[in-house]
Design a protein around this motif. Structure first.
Motif, PDB file in Angstrom:
ATOM      1  N   THR A 907      33.851  45.198  52.491  1.00  0.00           N
ATOM      2  CA  THR A 907      34.221  45.286  51.083  1.00  0.00           C
ATOM      3  C   THR A 907      35.017  46.553  50.830  1.00  0.00           C
ATOM      4  O   THR A 907      34.632  47.644  51.273  1.00  0.00           O
ATOM      5  CB  THR A 907      32.970  45.263  50.183  1.00  0.00           C
ATOM      6  N   SER A 908      36.118  46.407  50.097  1.00  0.00           N
ATOM      7  CA  SER A 908      37.027  47.523  49.839  1.00  0.00           C
ATOM      8  C   SER A 908      36.444  48.490  48.820  1.00  0.00           C
ATOM      9  O   SER A 908      35.535  48.134  48.058  1.00  0.00           O
ATOM     10  CB  SER A 908      38.358  46.990  49.317  1.00  0.00           C
ATOM     11  N   PRO A 909      36.979  49.708  48.752  1.00  0.00           N
ATOM     12  CA  PRO A 909      36.668  50.583  47.608  1.00  0.00           C
ATOM     13  C   PRO A 909      37.299  50.014  46.347  1.00  0.00           C
ATOM     14  O   PRO A 909      38.135  49.113  46.411  1.00  0.00           O
ATOM     15  CB  PRO A 909      37.327  51.914  48.009  1.00  0.00           C
ATOM     16  N   GLY A 910      36.889  50.511  45.202  1.00  0.00           N
ATOM     17  CA  GLY A 910      37.425  50.016  43.951  1.00  0.00           C
ATOM     18  C   GLY A 910      38.855  50.458  43.722  1.00  0.00           C
ATOM     19  O   GLY A 910      39.263  51.561  44.099  1.00  0.00           O
ATOM     20  N   VAL A 911      39.610  49.581  43.111  1.00  0.00           N
ATOM     21  CA  VAL A 911      40.985  49.867  42.738  1.00  0.00           C
ATOM     22  C   VAL A 911      41.066  49.784  41.222  1.00  0.00           C
ATOM     23  O   VAL A 911      40.851  48.727  40.643  1.00  0.00           O
ATOM     24  CB  VAL A 911      41.967  48.859  43.371  1.00  0.00           C
ATOM     25  N   GLY A 912      41.368  50.878  40.566  1.00  0.00           N
ATOM     26  CA  GLY A 912      41.433  50.835  39.119  1.00  0.00           C
ATOM     27  C   GLY A 912      41.676  52.222  38.562  1.00  0.00           C
ATOM     28  O   GLY A 912      41.694  53.214  39.307  1.00  0.00           O
ATOM     29  N   PRO A 913      41.911  52.309  37.273  1.00  0.00           N
ATOM     30  CA  PRO A 913      41.926  51.172  36.348  1.00  0.00           C
ATOM     31  C   PRO A 913      43.162  50.310  36.517  1.00  0.00           C
ATOM     32  O   PRO A 913      44.193  50.783  36.944  1.00  0.00           O
ATOM     33  CB  PRO A 913      41.907  51.845  34.970  1.00  0.00           C
ATOM     34  N   SER A 914      43.021  49.032  36.161  1.00  0.00           N
ATOM     35  CA  SER A 914      44.148  48.115  36.284  1.00  0.00           C
ATOM     36  C   SER A 914      44.424  47.454  34.951  1.00  0.00           C
ATOM     37  O   SER A 914      45.155  47.978  34.130  1.00  0.00           O
ATOM     38  CB  SER A 914      43.860  47.061  37.363  1.00  0.00           C
ATOM     39  N   GLY A 915      43.791  46.308  34.728  1.00  0.00           N
ATOM     40  CA  GLY A 915      44.015  45.611  33.482  1.00  0.00           C
ATOM     41  C   GLY A 915      45.309  44.826  33.448  1.00  0.00           C
ATOM     42  O   GLY A 915      45.631  44.207  32.449  1.00  0.00           O
ATOM     43  N   GLY A 916      46.057  44.848  34.532  1.00  0.00           N
ATOM     44  CA  GLY A 916      47.314  44.106  34.605  1.00  0.00           C
ATOM     45  C   GLY A 916      47.359  43.247  35.841  1.00  0.00           C
ATOM     46  O   GLY A 916      46.350  43.057  36.537  1.00  0.00           O
ATOM     47  N   ALA A 917      48.530  42.741  36.133  1.00  0.00           N
ATOM     48  CA  ALA A 917      48.692  41.887  37.311  1.00  0.00           C
ATOM     49  C   ALA A 917      48.704  42.726  38.573  1.00  0.00           C
ATOM     50  O   ALA A 917      49.213  43.859  38.600  1.00  0.00           O
ATOM     51  CB  ALA A 917      49.980  41.084  37.195  1.00  0.00           C
ATOM     52  N   ILE A 918      48.168  42.162  39.652  1.00  0.00           N
ATOM     53  CA  ILE A 918      48.190  42.846  40.948  1.00  0.00           C
ATOM     54  C   ILE A 918      48.651  41.865  42.032  1.00  0.00           C
ATOM     55  O   ILE A 918      48.602  40.652  41.854  1.00  0.00           O
ATOM     56  CB  ILE A 918      46.808  43.431  41.331  1.00  0.00           C
ATOM     57  N   GLY A 919      49.092  42.435  43.137  1.00  0.00           N
ATOM     58  CA  GLY A 919      49.409  41.679  44.338  1.00  0.00           C
ATOM     59  C   GLY A 919      48.685  42.300  45.513  1.00  0.00           C
ATOM     60  O   GLY A 919      48.384  43.508  45.511  1.00  0.00           O
ATOM     61  N   ILE A 920      48.384  41.512  46.519  1.00  0.00           N
ATOM     62  CA  ILE A 920      47.619  41.981  47.676  1.00  0.00           C
ATOM     63  C   ILE A 920      48.347  41.572  48.939  1.00  0.00           C
ATOM     64  O   ILE A 920      48.859  40.453  49.036  1.00  0.00           O
ATOM     65  CB  ILE A 920      46.193  41.382  47.677  1.00  0.00           C
ATOM     66  N   ALA A 978      43.792  30.763  40.832  1.00  0.00           N
ATOM     67  CA  ALA A 978      42.378  30.795  41.227  1.00  0.00           C
ATOM     68  C   ALA A 978      41.466  31.144  40.053  1.00  0.00           C
ATOM     69  O   ALA A 978      40.244  31.179  40.220  1.00  0.00           O
ATOM     70  CB  ALA A 978      42.182  31.799  42.361  1.00  0.00           C
ATOM     71  N   GLY A 979      42.051  31.429  38.888  1.00  0.00           N
ATOM     72  CA  GLY A 979      41.251  31.757  37.716  1.00  0.00           C
ATOM     73  C   GLY A 979      40.736  33.173  37.692  1.00  0.00           C
ATOM     74  O   GLY A 979      39.719  33.469  37.040  1.00  0.00           O
ATOM     75  N   VAL A 980      41.420  34.091  38.381  1.00  0.00           N
ATOM     76  CA  VAL A 980      40.981  35.481  38.467  1.00  0.00           C
ATOM     77  C   VAL A 980      41.504  36.264  37.273  1.00  0.00           C
ATOM     78  O   VAL A 980      42.697  36.199  36.937  1.00  0.00           O
ATOM     79  CB  VAL A 980      41.478  36.131  39.771  1.00  0.00           C
ATOM     80  N   THR A 981      40.633  37.012  36.614  1.00  0.00           N
ATOM     81  CA  THR A 981      41.011  37.916  35.531  1.00  0.00           C
ATOM     82  C   THR A 981      40.889  39.348  36.019  1.00  0.00           C
ATOM     83  O   THR A 981      39.824  39.759  36.508  1.00  0.00           O
ATOM     84  CB  THR A 981      40.120  37.715  34.303  1.00  0.00           C
ATOM     85  N   ILE A 982      41.978  40.099  35.917  1.00  0.00           N
ATOM     86  CA  ILE A 982      41.984  41.484  36.374  1.00  0.00           C
ATOM     87  C   ILE A 982      41.697  42.387  35.190  1.00  0.00           C
ATOM     88  O   ILE A 982      42.429  42.370  34.185  1.00  0.00           O
ATOM     89  CB  ILE A 982      43.340  41.852  37.008  1.00  0.00           C
ATOM     90  N   ALA A 983      40.615  43.178  35.285  1.00  0.00           N
ATOM     91  CA  ALA A 983      40.266  44.078  34.188  1.00  0.00           C
ATOM     92  C   ALA A 983      40.198  45.522  34.684  1.00  0.00           C
ATOM     93  O   ALA A 983      41.094  46.315  34.424  1.00  0.00           O
ATOM     94  CB  ALA A 983      38.938  43.660  33.562  1.00  0.00           C
ATOM     95  N   ASP A 984      39.168  45.879  35.442  1.00  0.00           N
ATOM     96  CA  ASP A 984      39.003  47.265  35.866  1.00  0.00           C
ATOM     97  C   ASP A 984      38.173  47.288  37.146  1.00  0.00           C
ATOM     98  O   ASP A 984      37.336  46.420  37.387  1.00  0.00           O
ATOM     99  CB  ASP A 984      38.300  48.065  34.769  1.00  0.00           C
ATOM    100  N   ASN A 985      38.438  48.301  37.982  1.00  0.00           N
ATOM    101  CA  ASN A 985      37.669  48.521  39.209  1.00  0.00           C
ATOM    102  C   ASN A 985      37.622  47.260  40.070  1.00  0.00           C
ATOM    103  O   ASN A 985      36.579  46.658  40.296  1.00  0.00           O
ATOM    104  CB  ASN A 985      36.250  48.986  38.881  1.00  0.00           C
ATOM    105  N   VAL A 986      38.810  46.852  40.547  1.00  0.00           N
ATOM    106  CA  VAL A 986      38.960  45.652  41.360  1.00  0.00           C
ATOM    107  C   VAL A 986      38.511  45.924  42.787  1.00  0.00           C
ATOM    108  O   VAL A 986      38.791  46.985  43.350  1.00  0.00           O
ATOM    109  CB  VAL A 986      40.433  45.188  41.355  1.00  0.00           C
ATOM    110  N   LYS A 987      37.813  44.972  43.385  1.00  0.00           N
ATOM    111  CA  LYS A 987      37.437  45.055  44.796  1.00  0.00           C
ATOM    112  C   LYS A 987      37.773  43.748  45.508  1.00  0.00           C
ATOM    113  O   LYS A 987      37.763  42.674  44.897  1.00  0.00           O
ATOM    114  CB  LYS A 987      35.950  45.361  44.961  1.00  0.00           C
ATOM    115  N   ILE A 988      38.056  43.873  46.814  1.00  0.00           N
ATOM    116  CA  ILE A 988      38.345  42.719  47.670  1.00  0.00           C
ATOM    117  C   ILE A 988      37.408  42.789  48.859  1.00  0.00           C
ATOM    118  O   ILE A 988      37.103  43.887  49.363  1.00  0.00           O
ATOM    119  CB  ILE A 988      39.818  42.737  48.139  1.00  0.00           C
ATOM    120  N   ARG A 989      36.937  41.646  49.318  1.00  0.00           N
ATOM    121  CA  ARG A 989      36.060  41.652  50.480  1.00  0.00           C
ATOM    122  C   ARG A 989      36.444  40.545  51.460  1.00  0.00           C
ATOM    123  O   ARG A 989      36.973  39.509  51.071  1.00  0.00           O
ATOM    124  CB  ARG A 989      34.602  41.511  50.077  1.00  0.00           C
ATOM    125  N   PHE A 990      36.194  40.810  52.736  1.00  0.00           N
ATOM    126  CA  PHE A 990      36.491  39.910  53.841  1.00  0.00           C
ATOM    127  C   PHE A 990      35.174  39.539  54.522  1.00  0.00           C
ATOM    128  O   PHE A 990      34.402  40.431  54.909  1.00  0.00           O
ATOM    129  CB  PHE A 990      37.419  40.572  54.864  1.00  0.00           C
TER     130      PHE A 990
END
Length: 1016
Positions: A907-920, A978-990
């Motif tokens: 699991t990644s560290p948090g990415v934020g603040p965001s609140g907008g669109a992101i790409g990975i 995928a129905g993802v809403t980006i707000a704050d402190n985003v994390k990604i996990r594998f």
């Protein structure tokens, strides 16, 4: 604020021009009024340069771009930003035929005089023309230099057509361009007349910036062809002579050969019981089109070896006696580097045997070598000597055969299955299989041995019409590199039949490129014993029925269908020395079946290729073939790494897989030997109407049977599923060494490494190695790439602002090929990337706070480090993905280190603040031993960890990549879907999971990046 800079060299000056926030006004910069701002305008700017206090000279107003009454460095800066050059024109295909179904338009190169020609513009690929009223011109073909010298537009029809492109899709932006017989197709001794097509967007009567043109370099935008069956424009002289035993010859040549320079030589050796004077129809025809044709007395009675000897001795005699043959009129007029051998029956195998002997050093001629033979063709040849003795090898090979042949019949027993010779060729090869033609239809006087169903006989005159057109196109392509001629070899006969051939005549074309061509063979079924893995190393999934993969050899001497002989009707491999393999399968009424090939890493970039090609045939006398007589079609799909799929039913182009000729005999039932034909689909067609498909990242090719308008049932043989780089046989090929980015870091330049391979005597025009790019659908700009040596170049994409989109492609100019692009469509198929802010970039050289945990697994926990690369464990990677050293791997230890008995999570560290669109974007490693099982690498995102957001799956990797790393991009559109809403402190996990017992799961992650997408 970053200021982008451009460099201009003018008469030894190098000017560094800042082009930041500039308000444009004053002169246009287009001083010669040709619709672009190019080197001619730069010359005017140079001559007018006066400095800030020098005022304006006569004719310099156009160079005063800032309206300050002078031409100074400020004007140079503005000029640099506007500079377009000839590259600002948009090169693309424009001509073809409207279709009733997706992709709704077929772009083709060659047309007959008697057919109408349509034009289409896809507004999703050329949004700049939407809503525009334009002038459309058909002009004489000009070279790239010709257009540069004279961009004025003159329509050959007497005037341009005015059209408005207001539609939202390609079918709404389709118009009739040319009516039947409106354009002249008489090319003299050449096949066809070339024309260019220009969409003059600004209606200024000049080819300039923003205009669309079909006609790159020296290849025309379209070719119009008259009747290939008709006699050519040259008067012909014929003569007989003899040099002794089995040296009797008849020669045909243009009567005015004394003024014509060196001409190619075509020879023909007859079959057993035939006569060398029986081929006037072909000799007269080819000579009237500018070739020398010689038929000779062939020694066929003893067999194939003697026939091969007379091929060699007659060719040698002819070349050695040009000073005396026909009074010496041919002396000095034979191009000895362009010799074509044709043979009929025993002579047909004889010419191949002769080439085999000559090439392998088993025969030495005084006046030529195997290198002088540029094409070998057989008309209904024997296959008596078999594999190892009759081997076309690398020379281009052609087979012409009548399906009703009563002599070389194609029955399933030794000596009469000519397609085995065709399959042995390793160079370019093509076959022409003519329904209703017999053995002696291809000479003047042999007896009628028609052995086919009543009512199907086409007769000698019609069969010879097919042969005349076929040989003219064949020889023009291989000897003259005629672009129009290639269409006759690769398009289905029913969609591009020569004008002089009857509409009812059925011909099946097969075409296969040289094994040395720069093509990607997805599956030729030459390795493995089943469909679960392709010959290119990827996984294959399927649910078609009665699948059998093996050598394409009919198992007995009857064509009666029996389940114990799945290769029934196949006469492609006639002995164990033949090694042509393929696959057969079927589907029933009411079923929807499929085959899907996963494209292995290293082969997923289709952007530098042009055609998806495969060869297929219907099964002989199979119940599913005879129950539904007719052409067979199905759906072909491509799926990219983001899951976007685009599908085409190839039957919409107007042809299908031909049913076997309905001949009886050799057992019960009707149908004859399997008739492979080539199906080719332009890769660009999968992009029609904004499909969203990413051709640079294709993960799967899929065939669907029984649904979506395809044939409801069928039995199919399949071979050679390929991705073809179908540019003309030039010596220039462009490829990208770097990963093609989907996101670029805002405010920074991006460097890409480009490889330009040059061979076959090609020479690059110095300075033509260019990056072409534009921002947000503006005008294209160019930058010369920097040579790195070893055929590598650095292309630097300038910095852009967050939220901007850059489109780009690469081009070079070759001495033979003219302008060559990557992707091949150039401006019509650019690559694209978005500028964004890097929120997180981790190459795992330091600990940035990733968390690992076990989900029940007993081994294989995620570890950060340099890959161990244990030589005793064949499943871990040799190195990390990006070359920085470290990455995350499952069980990075020596020995058996894979995931066992459950899952492991990273699991990644948090990415934020965001609140907008992101790409990975990330690189991943996945080596699985269980194909089609449940083992996987799952990727999830939580758009707001702090706010209690939920985890959503955004990718699931289930295909093994072996020992290769692969890249994957997730766009804002993917997250929205995928129905993802980006707000704050985003994390990604594998999560790497071992679900299947006794399987191996090794996974890795590297070069992880998260981008914040800006809106503008």
């Amino acid at each position: 604020m970053h200021i982008a800079k451009r460099w201009i060299v003018v008469s030894g000056w190098m000017l560094v021009c800042g082009v930041g926030s500039i308000a444009y006004g004053g002169g246009s910069g287009d001083c010669d009024g040709d619709g672009d701002i190019d080197m001619h305008d730069l010359q005017n700017l140079q001559l007018c340069f006066s400095g800030p206090f020098g005022g304006l000279g006569f004719g310099c107003e156009c160079s005063d771009l800032d309206s300050e009454g002078d031409v100074d460095l400020r004007d140079f800066a503005r000029f640099a930003d506007r500079f377009t050059g000839v590259d600002a024109t948009l090169h693309t295909e424009l001509a073809g035929h409207a279709l009733a179904e997706y992709p709704y338009f077929e772009f083709v190169l060659a047309f007959h005089e008697d057919e109408s020609i349509d034009l289409a513009v896809d507004p999703t690929r050329f949004p700049s023309v939407t809503g525009q009223t334009v002038d459309i011109y058909v002009t004489v073909n000009r070279s790239a230099q010709g257009w540069m010298n004279n961009p004025a537009l003159t329509d050959v029809r007497g005037g341009a057509v005015v059209a408005t492109f207001s539609g939202e899709n390609v079918q709404e932006n389709t118009i009739e361009l040319v009516a039947p017989f409106e354009l002249d197709g008489d090319g003299g001794t050449d096949i066809g007349v070339g024309y260019d097509v220009v969409v003059d967007v600004d209606q200024d009567g000049m080819l300039g910036a923003g205009d669309l043109i079909a006609g790159r370099g020296d290849e025309a935008g379209l070719y119009v062809v008259d009747d290939l069956v008709a006699q050519g424009p040259l008067a012909v002289t014929q003569g007989n002579y003899s040099g002794g035993s089995f040296l009797g010859q008849r020669v045909y040549y243009p009567s005015d050969i004394a003024s014509m320079g060196e001409l190619p030589l075509v020879t023909l050796g007859h079959g057993n019981g035939h006569n060398f004077q029986w081929y006037d129809y072909l000799g007269e025809h080819l000579a009237s089109h500018g070739y020398v044709f010689m038929s000779y007395h062939n020694n066929t009675v003893p067999g194939i070896e003697s026939a091969s000897t007379t091929t060699l001795t007659n060719t040698d005699y002819f070349l050695g006696n040009l000073g005396t043959i026909q009074g010496g009129v041919l002396n000095g007029h034979i191009d000895t580097d362009a010799i074509v051998w044709i043979g009929h029956s025993r002579g047909g195998e004889g010419v191949v045997r002769a080439f085999t002997r000559l090439r392998d050093g088993l025969y030495s001629a005084a006046n030529f070598t195997s290198d002088n033979i540029v094409l070998v063709s057989s008309i209904a040849p024997n296959n008596s000597l078999g594999a190892g003795n009759t081997e076309p090898g690398e020379v281009p090979y052609h087979l012409l055969w009548g399906a009703a042949d009563g002599d070389i019949s194609g029955q399933p027993f030794s000596g009469v299955h000519s397609f085995a010779i065709f399959e042995r060729a390793s160079g370019f090869r093509q076959s022409t299989y003519v329904h209703g033609a017999d053995h002696n239809d291809f000479n003047c006087c042999g007896f009628n041995d028609f052995t086919g169903p009543g009512g199907t006989q086409i007769g000698r005159v019609e069969a010879q019409r097919v042969a005349k057109a076929d040989y003219l196109a064949l020889i023009e392509y291989y000897l003259e590199d005629s672009p129009a001629a290639l269409d006759y070899l690769v398009r289905q006969y029913e969609t591009f039949k020569p004008m002089g051939v009857a509409d009812t005549t059925v011909v099946v074309n097969d075409f296969k490129r040289s094994e040395g061509s720069p093509d990607f063979v997805l599956d030729n079924f030459q390795t493995g014993s089943g469909l679960d893995a392709s010959s290119s190393g990827g996984s294959v999934f399927f649910d078609v029925t009665n699948v059998f993969e093996g050598r394409m050899d009919d198992g007995n001497t009857t064509y009666s269908w029996t389940p114990s002989d799945p290769m029934n009707g196949m006469t492609r491999s006639t002995s164990t020395l033949d090694d042509t393999f393929g696959v057969v399968f079927d589907w029933a009424v009411g079923e929807e079946r499929f085959i899907e090939w996963d494209v292995p890493p290293g082969g997923q970039n289709f952007a530098d290729d042009t055609v998806l090609s495969f060869r297929a045939c219907q099964g002989t006398r199979h119940p599913r073939t005879t129950a539904e007589i007719g052409d067979l079609s199905f759906m072909v799909s491509l799926r990219d790494g983001r899951g976007v799929m685009s599908s085409i039913n190839f039957g919409t182009y107007g042809g299908g897989i031909e049913e076997p000729y309905a001949r009886t005999g050799s057992g019960t039932g009707f149908g004859w030997q399997n008739e492979f034909e080539v199906i080719r689909i332009r890769l660009a067609d999968f992009l029609a109407n904004g499909s969203g498909l990413d051709l640079s990242d294709i993960e799967a090719v899929r065939f669907d049977f029984g649904g979506a308008g395809g044939s409801s049932q069928g039995r199919l043989g399949l071979d050679d599923v390929m991705i073809v780089n179908d540019r003309s046989p030039s010596g220039v090929d462009i490829s990208i060494e770097s990963n093609i980015p989907a996101f670029l870091s805002a405010g920074e330049e991006t460097s890409l490494t480009v490889r330009v391979d040059v061979e076959d005597g090609e020479v690059l025009q110095p300075g033509s190695e260019k990056l072409h790019y534009r921002f947000d659908s503006g005008s294209y700009l160019t930058a010369v790439m920097t040579s790195l040596g070893d055929d590598l170049y650095e292309a630097v994409i300038p910095e852009g602002m967050c939220g901007q989109t850059v489109e780009f492609f690469f081009g070079v100019v070759g001495s033979v090929s003219g302008e060559v692009f990557f992707p091949p469509g150039g401006v019509s198929e650019p690559l694209s990337a978005s500028y964004a802010v890097v929120a997180l970039a981790d190459d795992f050289q330091t600990d940035m706070g990733w968390v690992t945990e076990s989900l029940g697994a007993t081994a294989g926990l995620w570890e950060r480090g340099v890959p161990v690369n244990d030589p005793g464990w064949d499943f871990d990677p040799e190195s990390d993905a990006d070359g920085s050293g470290q990455c995350y791997l499952t069980g990075n230890t020596a020995g058996n280190s894979d995931v066992d008995g459950g899952g492991v999570r990273l699991t990644s560290p948090g990415v934020g603040p965001s609140g907008g669109a992101i790409g990975i974007r990330y690189d991943y490693y996945l080596n699985l031993t269980e194909i089609g099982g449940d083992d996987s690498l799952l990727v999830e995102i939580n758009g707001d960890v702090s706010g209690g957001g939920s985890w959503v799956v955004i990718a699931e990797h289930t295909v093994s990549g072996g020992l290769d790393w692969r890249s994957h991009v997730i766009t804002p559109d993917d997250l929205d879907a995928a129905g993802v809403t980006i707000a704050d402190n985003v994390k990604i996990r594998f999560t790497a999971s071992d679900v299947t017992s006794s399987s191996i799961v090794e996974a890795g992650v590297d070069a992880f990046q998260v981008f914040l997408i800006c809106s503008q």
